[in-house]
Each structure stands twice: as structure tokens, then as C-alpha cells.
Design an enzyme around this catalytic site. Structure first.
Site, PDB file in Angstrom:
ATOM      1  N   CYS A 118      51.520  43.024  -6.690  1.00 49.47           N
ATOM      2  CA  CYS A 118      51.990  44.091  -8.166  1.00 49.47           C
ATOM      3  C   CYS A 118      52.888  43.701  -8.510  1.00 49.47           C
ATOM      4  O   CYS A 118      53.336  44.111  -9.448  1.00 49.47           O
ATOM      5  CB  CYS A 118      52.497  45.153  -7.272  1.00 49.47           C
ATOM      6  SG  CYS A 118      51.524  46.293  -6.512  1.00 49.47           S
ATOM      7  N   HIS A 258      58.661  48.577 -10.290  1.00 49.54           N
ATOM      8  CA  HIS A 258      57.113  48.840 -10.323  1.00 49.54           C
ATOM      9  C   HIS A 258      57.296  49.586  -9.579  1.00 49.54           C
ATOM     10  O   HIS A 258      58.416  50.192  -8.581  1.00 49.54           O
ATOM     11  CB  HIS A 258      56.750  47.803  -9.300  1.00 49.54           C
ATOM     12  CG  HIS A 258      55.673  47.946  -8.384  1.00 49.54           C
ATOM     13  ND1 HIS A 258      54.710  47.857  -9.426  1.00 49.54           N
ATOM     14  CD2 HIS A 258      55.504  48.102  -6.741  1.00 49.54           C
ATOM     15  CE1 HIS A 258      53.033  48.770  -7.986  1.00 49.54           C
ATOM     16  NE2 HIS A 258      53.671  48.630  -7.215  1.00 49.54           N
ATOM     17  N   ASN A 288      51.076  54.457  -7.622  1.00 48.97           N
ATOM     18  CA  ASN A 288      51.426  52.903  -8.155  1.00 48.97           C
ATOM     19  C   ASN A 288      50.323  52.783  -8.208  1.00 48.97           C
ATOM     20  O   ASN A 288      49.439  52.400  -7.631  1.00 48.97           O
ATOM     21  CB  ASN A 288      51.886  52.597  -6.482  1.00 48.97           C
ATOM     22  CG  ASN A 288      52.158  51.101  -6.308  1.00 48.97           C
ATOM     23  OD1 ASN A 288      51.232  50.083  -6.906  1.00 48.97           O
ATOM     24  ND2 ASN A 288      52.002  50.564  -4.735  1.00 48.97           N
TER      25      ASN A 288
HETATM   26  O1  UT7 Z   1      53.243  48.484  -4.354  1.00 48.97           O
HETATM   27  C1  UT7 Z   1      53.007  47.342  -3.379  1.00 48.97           C
HETATM   28  C2  UT7 Z   1      53.971  47.649  -2.464  1.00 48.97           C
HETATM   29  N1  UT7 Z   1      54.019  48.796  -0.999  1.00 48.97           N
HETATM   30  C3  UT7 Z   1      54.582  49.824  -1.419  1.00 48.97           C
HETATM   31  O2  UT7 Z   1      56.021  50.233  -1.560  1.00 48.97           O
HETATM   32  C4  UT7 Z   1      54.724  51.096  -0.016  1.00 48.97           C
HETATM   33  C5  UT7 Z   1      55.790  50.902   0.239  1.00 48.97           C
HETATM   34  N2  UT7 Z   1      56.166  51.688   1.737  1.00 48.97           N
HETATM   35  C6  UT7 Z   1      56.500  52.823   1.400  1.00 48.97           C
HETATM   36  O3  UT7 Z   1      56.441  53.451   0.188  1.00 48.97           O
HETATM   37  C7  UT7 Z   1      56.600  54.194   2.384  1.00 48.97           C
HETATM   38  O4  UT7 Z   1      56.687  53.553   3.981  1.00 48.97           O
HETATM   39  C8  UT7 Z   1      55.131  55.214   3.010  1.00 48.97           C
HETATM   40  C9  UT7 Z   1      55.068  56.046   1.584  1.00 48.97           C
HETATM   41  C10 UT7 Z   1      53.746  54.391   2.328  1.00 48.97           C
HETATM   42  C11 UT7 Z   1      55.219  56.094   4.129  1.00 48.97           C
HETATM   43  O5  UT7 Z   1      56.270  56.718   4.011  1.00 48.97           O
HETATM   44  P1  UT7 Z   1      57.249  56.503   5.567  1.00 48.97           P
HETATM   45  O6  UT7 Z   1      58.738  57.731   5.520  1.00 48.97           O
HETATM   46  O7  UT7 Z   1      57.635  54.851   5.290  1.00 48.97           O
HETATM   47  O8  UT7 Z   1      56.437  57.478   6.390  1.00 48.97           O
HETATM   48  P2  UT7 Z   1      55.668  56.345   7.809  1.00 48.97           P
HETATM   49  O9  UT7 Z   1      55.157  55.528   7.336  1.00 48.97           O
HETATM   50  O10 UT7 Z   1      57.024  56.154   8.196  1.00 48.97           O
HETATM   51  O11 UT7 Z   1      54.833  57.293   8.395  1.00 48.97           O
HETATM   52  C12 UT7 Z   1      55.751  58.812   8.106  1.00 48.97           C
HETATM   53  C13 UT7 Z   1      54.529  59.559   9.301  1.00 48.97           C
HETATM   54  C14 UT7 Z   1      53.448  59.103  10.398  1.00 48.97           C
HETATM   55  O12 UT7 Z   1      53.081  60.653  11.562  1.00 48.97           O
HETATM   56  P3  UT7 Z   1      54.586  60.008  12.507  1.00 48.97           P
HETATM   57  O13 UT7 Z   1      53.472  58.990  13.093  1.00 48.97           O
HETATM   58  O14 UT7 Z   1      56.300  60.361  12.358  1.00 48.97           O
HETATM   59  O15 UT7 Z   1      53.820  61.562  13.884  1.00 48.97           O
HETATM   60  C15 UT7 Z   1      52.681  59.230   9.012  1.00 48.97           C
HETATM   61  O16 UT7 Z   1      51.261  59.141  10.059  1.00 48.97           O
HETATM   62  O17 UT7 Z   1      54.154  60.249   8.087  1.00 48.97           O
HETATM   63  C16 UT7 Z   1      52.618  60.326   8.428  1.00 48.97           C
HETATM   64  N3  UT7 Z   1      51.623  60.223   7.618  1.00 48.97           N
HETATM   65  C17 UT7 Z   1      51.428  61.285   6.743  1.00 48.97           C
HETATM   66  N4  UT7 Z   1      51.689  62.299   6.255  1.00 48.97           N
HETATM   67  C18 UT7 Z   1      50.959  63.130   5.633  1.00 48.97           C
HETATM   68  C19 UT7 Z   1      51.288  58.903   6.409  1.00 48.97           C
HETATM   69  N5  UT7 Z   1      50.760  58.876   5.602  1.00 48.97           N
HETATM   70  C20 UT7 Z   1      50.794  60.756   5.610  1.00 48.97           C
HETATM   71  C21 UT7 Z   1      50.405  61.167   4.265  1.00 48.97           C
HETATM   72  N6  UT7 Z   1      49.986  63.056   4.728  1.00 48.97           N
HETATM   73  N7  UT7 Z   1      49.687  60.779   3.358  1.00 48.97           N
END
Ligand code: UT7
Length: 331
Positions: A118, A258, A288
Site C-alpha cells: 500500500c 492511504h 482500500n
Molecule cells: O492497507 C493495508 C493495511 N491494512 C489495514 O489498514 C487494515 C487495518 N485494520 C483494520 O482496519 C481493522 O482492524 C479491521 C477493519 C480489519 C477490523 O476492525 P476491528 O475493529 O479491528 O475488528 P476486529 O478484527 O477486532 O474484529 C472484531 C469482531 C470479531 O468478532 P469477535 O471475535 O469479537 O466475535 C470479528 O470476527 O468483528 C468480527 N468481524 C466481522 N464482523 C462482521 C471481522 N470482520 C467482520 C465483518 N463483518 N466483515
């Protein structure tokens, strides 16, 4: 290192292209176990563009490049150098840059791809500018192009909702007054390489039936860990780049980061004490788009009249590698 006023290589213009097909969060509800509400509140994304089956990264790149050529009234034969930033190339070889060169008729250009995920566009912009300073090349095109829809796992809700397809192009030229790079800061940390990777398909894990069965050709991401690092990578990089030319965060007129997650962008804004109006945000429309996100946002910022002559515009990115960087431009 103070590199202010050390060159007259400047931006002549930009162009971008996104595929026509729109995939909304509601569409995604029918593909994986997710909701529009989760995606919007956790990422800020409403929809993204998806390439069709026949389209590859070079197709989007050449459409963005053509727009940049038209917008700047540049003859394709004037382009001496083409660098393409992509992590979803047409093939391992030849480079997407060579394929795009042929499509655009850039007969006089030296061409190569640059791999910095990225952060690829900011790395490529600086690489092109540095090569021009040390050569007789007068004009360069830099393109970020991605088709993530073909490398994400459509069964993995943690990743497939985040990304979109698109391409953004920029042309830089010698002999420009203004729109010059006045400072940069770049960094990498390979110790966290496994946080964001495509495990198979390369020389580490060549393609076998087993790697395909294990879905190892798709992008895997430790989203939460990257999330925690992203703000620090961008904020530190921006401050270091500004410091080198004795500017501060108060001097920023527009930050073009980004476009990964609205929560990351808001955290960066807070840390830099910038009002949200000074941050270019368009991820609600495109998701993204990795290396394409900054040139697309830059083109939209210009066409929406968000940048005026003399403004301090800062581009900043982070991504797999890990890689990060910031470029300060006096418009
Ligand atoms: O460009 C390259 C670099 N990449 C990035 O910038 C990504 C950086 N990370 C992020 O933007 C965030 O970490 C995410 C958007 C990927 C995830 O957000 P988060 O607030 O960190 O969520 P999490 O990974 O902590 O997940 C929270 C919950 C989980 O469930 P439990 O374990 O709390 O029951 C996930 O399984 O949300 C769940 N979850 C979803 N639920 C509904 C993860 N993806 C989804 C989804 N829909 N699509």
C-alpha cells in the site's frame, strides 16, 4: 537532510480510473457473514469498485495513465520512465509496467514495477523523482494499480469487505515551478512481514494442489495488529518529513493518506491536531485500493479544488512489508 528547493521536478497532472461495477456493503451481506452496519462503522466504507473477469491491473493502469496523458496534454513519446506500484500485477513476469507501456504507446520509456504494497505509490513517486534527478530523463509517469478482488478470499469476511479495485496515475516533469517534492521520509520493518501476506504462489511456497486447497494464494491479514501500528507509522513519518524542512503539522494544508480505514484516518487527524477538512477522505466510495488509493485521492482533491498554489500537501501511506512513508509537496 534539507532537500527543499533542491530540484525543479514537479507534478504536471493526474488521472484515475475505477471499474464501473459497484459492490455495496448490502451486496456483501449476501456473500459473507457481515452487515452494512459493521462495515460502515468499523471501516467507513460504503461501496467499492470491482473489475470484470477480463480486466487485469495493466488495463486499469492504462486507463488511468491515458487520462493523465490527456489531462496534461502529454505526448506518450515524451514519457522517459514508467514505474508501476502494484501488489496485484498481471503476472509475476513480465512487469505490469512493460505491459502498460505497450498499451499506452510509451515507446521511449524505461519501465519497471515496484513492490511496497500500500506504500507502493509514495515509494514509486520518490523513486521516479530521484532517478530523474540523476539522469537525463525529463518526464515520468507513476501509476498505482490494483485488482484486489482477484487476490482476496471471498470466504474471509475479515478481508474481503475492505478492498476495492482501481488505478491512479501522475505525471512529473523537469522544469516545473511549484508542485515539487520538498521532503520525504520512508521506512520498513521486515520483522512484521507476516502480518499481511499472500503465503503461497512464490518461491517460498510454490503453487501445488495442497496450497490451493488451503487457500494460501489469497491475502491474509492480522487486521487488529496492523491497525495498532498504522497510526504510529503515518504520524511519525509525516512529522519526520516535515521536520527536515522546518515545517510543523500546523503548516499542513491538506493531508492525503492511504485510504485504509476511517478510524485510522481520524486517529491520525487527532494526533496531528488536524481538522478533518484538512484530510482527504474518499474511502467510502472505493474502499482500500492499496497502491492506487493515494493517486486516486490526489486526483479527486485537485478536481474538487481542495488544493491551491503554494499549499503544503502531504502524502502518507503504510502497508505490508511493513512499509511506510510520507512525501511533502509544496503545490
Ligand atoms: O492497507 C493495508 C493495511 N491494512 C489495514 O489498514 C487494515 C487495518 N485494520 C483494520 O482496519 C481493522 O482492524 C479491521 C477493519 C480489519 C477490523 O476492525 P476491528 O475493529 O479491528 O475488528 P476486529 O478484527 O477486532 O474484529 C472484531 C469482531 C470479531 O468478532 P469477535 O471475535 O469479537 O466475535 C470479528 O470476527 O468483528 C468480527 N468481524 C466481522 N464482523 C462482521 C471481522 N470482520 C467482520 C465483518 N463483518 N466483515
Amino acid at each position: 537532510m534539507n532537500i527543499e528547493n533542491s530540484n525543479n521536478i514537479g507534478i504536471v497532472g493526474t488521472g484515475f480510473y475505477v471499474p464501473e461495477k459497484v459492490l455495496t456493503n448490502f451486496d456483501l451481506e449476501r456473500i459473507v457473514d457481515t452487515t452494512d452496519e459493521w462495515i460502515r462503522t468499523r471501516t467507513g466504507i460504503n461501496e467499492r469498485r470491482i473489475a470484470n473477469e477480463e480486466e487485469a491491473a495493466s488495463d486499469l493502469a492504462s486507463k488511468a495513465g491515458l487520462k493523465a496523458l490527456k489531462n496534461t496534454n502529454t505526448n506518450p513519446k515524451e514519457i522517459d520512465l514508467l514505474i508501476i506500484a502494484t501488489l496485484s500485477p498481471d503476472h509475476f513476469m513480465p512487469s505490469t509496467a512493460c505491459i502498460t507501456q505497450h498499451k499506452l504507446g510509451l515507446k521511449n520509456a524505461a519501465c519497471f514495477d515496484l513492490s511496497a504494497a500500500c506504500s507502493g505509490f509514495v515509494y514509486s513517486l520518490f523513486a521516479a523523482e530521484s532517478i530523474m534527478k540523476n539522469s537525463n530523463y525529463n518526464t515520468a509517469m507513476i501509476i498505482g494499480t490494483e485488482i484486489f478482488s482477484k487476490i482476496v478470499d471471498w470466504k474471509d469476511r475479515n478481508t474481503c469487505v475492505l478492498f476495492g479495485d482501481g488505478a491512479g496515475a501522475i505525471i512529473i516533469k523537469k522544469g516545473q515551478k511549484g508542485k515539487n517534492i520538498i521532503s520525504i521520509n520512508f521506512g520498513s520493518d521486515g520483522s512484521s512481514a507476516d502480518l499481511l501476506e499472500i503465503p503461497a504462489g512464490g518461491s517460498r511456497l510454490p503453487t501445488t494442489y495442497r496450497t490451493i486447497d488451503k487457500r494460501q494464494h489469497y491475502l491474509k491479514m492480522e487486521g487488529r495488529k496492523i491497525y495498532k501500528l498504522a497510526k504510529k507509522m503515518m504520524v511519525d513519518s509525516v512529522i519526520r518529513a516535515l521536520d527536515k524542512v522546518e515545517l510543523t503539522r500546523k503548516d499542513i494544508d491538506l493531508l492525503i493518506p492511504h485510504q485504509a480505514n476511517i478510524r485510522i484516518l481520524k486517529a491520525v487527524a487527532k494526533k496531528l491536531h488536524l481538522p478533518l477538512e484538512k484530510i482527504m477522505i474518499n474511502l467510502e466510495k472505493y474502499g482500500n485500493t492499496s497502491a492506487a488509493s493515494i493517486p486516486i485521492a490526489l486526483d479527486e482533491a485537485v478536481s474538487q479544488g481542495k488544493i491551491k498554489k503554494g499549499d503544503i500537501v502531504v502524502l502518507t501511506a503504510f502497508g505490508a512489508g511493513l512499509t511506510w512513508g510520507a512525501i511533502v509537496i509544496r503545490w
